[in-house]
Motif scaffolding. Structure first.
Motif, PDB file in Angstrom:
ATOM      1  N   TYR A   1       1.282  -1.192   0.275  1.00 32.23           N
ATOM      2  CA  TYR A   1       0.275  -0.328  -0.220  1.00 32.23           C
ATOM      3  C   TYR A   1       0.888   1.194  -0.067  1.00 32.23           C
TER       4      TYR A   1
ATOM      5  N   VAL B   1      -8.229   7.220  -2.574  1.00 32.57           N
ATOM      6  CA  VAL B   1      -8.495   5.687  -2.107  1.00 32.57           C
ATOM      7  C   VAL B   1      -8.483   5.166  -3.445  1.00 32.57           C
TER       8      VAL B   1
ATOM      9  N   ILE C   1      -6.009   4.545  -5.385  1.00 30.98           N
ATOM     10  CA  ILE C   1      -4.831   3.497  -4.611  1.00 30.98           C
ATOM     11  C   ILE C   1      -6.109   1.727  -4.899  1.00 30.98           C
ATOM     12  N   ALA C   2      -7.204   1.945  -4.819  1.00 32.28           N
ATOM     13  CA  ALA C   2      -7.572   0.821  -5.570  1.00 32.28           C
ATOM     14  C   ALA C   2      -7.883  -0.156  -7.027  1.00 32.28           C
TER      15      ALA C   2
ATOM     16  N   SER D   1     -12.330  -0.603  -2.899  1.00 30.40           N
ATOM     17  CA  SER D   1     -12.539   0.809  -2.640  1.00 30.40           C
ATOM     18  C   SER D   1     -12.886   0.758  -0.764  1.00 30.40           C
TER      19      SER D   1
ATOM     20  N   THR E   1     -11.457  -1.845   0.787  1.00 27.39           N
ATOM     21  CA  THR E   1     -10.880  -2.449   1.515  1.00 27.39           C
ATOM     22  C   THR E   1      -9.137  -2.039   1.546  1.00 27.39           C
ATOM     23  N   VAL E   2      -9.665  -1.183   0.948  1.00 25.09           N
ATOM     24  CA  VAL E   2      -8.550   0.294   0.976  1.00 25.09           C
ATOM     25  C   VAL E   2      -8.865   1.641   2.136  1.00 25.09           C
TER      26      VAL E   2
END
Length: 217
Positions: free
Chosen positions: A9, A25, A28-29, A36, A38-39
């Motif tokens: 991450y 977010v 990153i996802a 999203s 989980t992130v």
């Protein structure tokens, strides 16, 4: 110490901050192919550990310790790639996935020995700069091949994540430092043509060209 999941991450956030100027977010996802939700959960966790600043629906940013942790992973990854190419004789198209696994398990002692054997290198086999032990990273001054105009250029960096591109570059004899001429660019068709010396022109899609970084000759 960050876990391997946390390191992934942090590395993704670092990459997004350095390439896009900021990380979200959603970004990153997409980068890690996760949901999203989980992130978001991980962002809250990393915030509690003091590795990022995170305000839901407003933004996030690496804190000093988070950035240093991310750079440490990047250093491991790039040194491992170079070690696999220079010492183990892997092809540069084969080492990214191997380094992704090994970057979480190589000790600092082993990494330092690898660094010493390689002569304290500054760049990995794909032209990416290797952070030093203190986390200092000197970015490469280059432009995406997809964005440049017609003219003479030199390859300075290539994405290590696309093995097909690296294999194509192998076939065409284009490595880091290789020089060529962009002889034609057709944005509507999404292609450009490059030439080397008296050789026939090569066509390359702009999407693939966006993974190559060059400097003017």
């Amino acid at each position: 110490m960050a876990t391997s999941t946390e390191e992934n991450y942090l590395k993704a956030i670092l990459h997004l901050e350095d390439t896009k100027g900021a990380a979200t977010v959603g970004d990153i996802a997409a980068e890690l192919e996760l949901t999203s939700g989980t992130v978001t959960t991980m962002m809250q966790h990393l915030s509690e550990k003091g590795l990022i600043d995170y305000v839901p629906r407003r933004g996030l940013k690496l804190r000093r310790h988070g950035r240093l942790a991310a750079l440490k992973v990047v250093r491991r990854h790039r040194l491992i790639e170079l070690f696999l190419v220079e010492i183990m004789k892997f092809d540069w198209s084969e080492v990214h996935d191997e380094a992704e696994d090994l970057e979480h398990v190589v000790s600092d002692l082993l990494l330092d020995r690898m660094d010493e054997m390689l002569g304290r290198p500054t760049h990995d086999p794909h032209g990416d700069p290797i952070p030093d032990r203190n986390g200092k990273l000197t970015l490469v001054d280059s432009s995406s091949l997809a964005e440049v105009e017609e003219g003479d250029y030199r390859v300075v960096r290539v994405s290590d994540e696309n093995s097909a591109l690296l294999e194509w570059l192998n076939q065409k004899g284009l490595k880091i430092g290789g020089e060529f001429t962009v002889s034609r660019k057709d944005r509507a068709a999404g292609i450009l043509e490059i030439q080397r010396g008296g050789e026939a022109a090569l066509q390359l899609g702009l999407e693939m060209a966006g993974r190559m970084y060059v400097e003017e000759v």
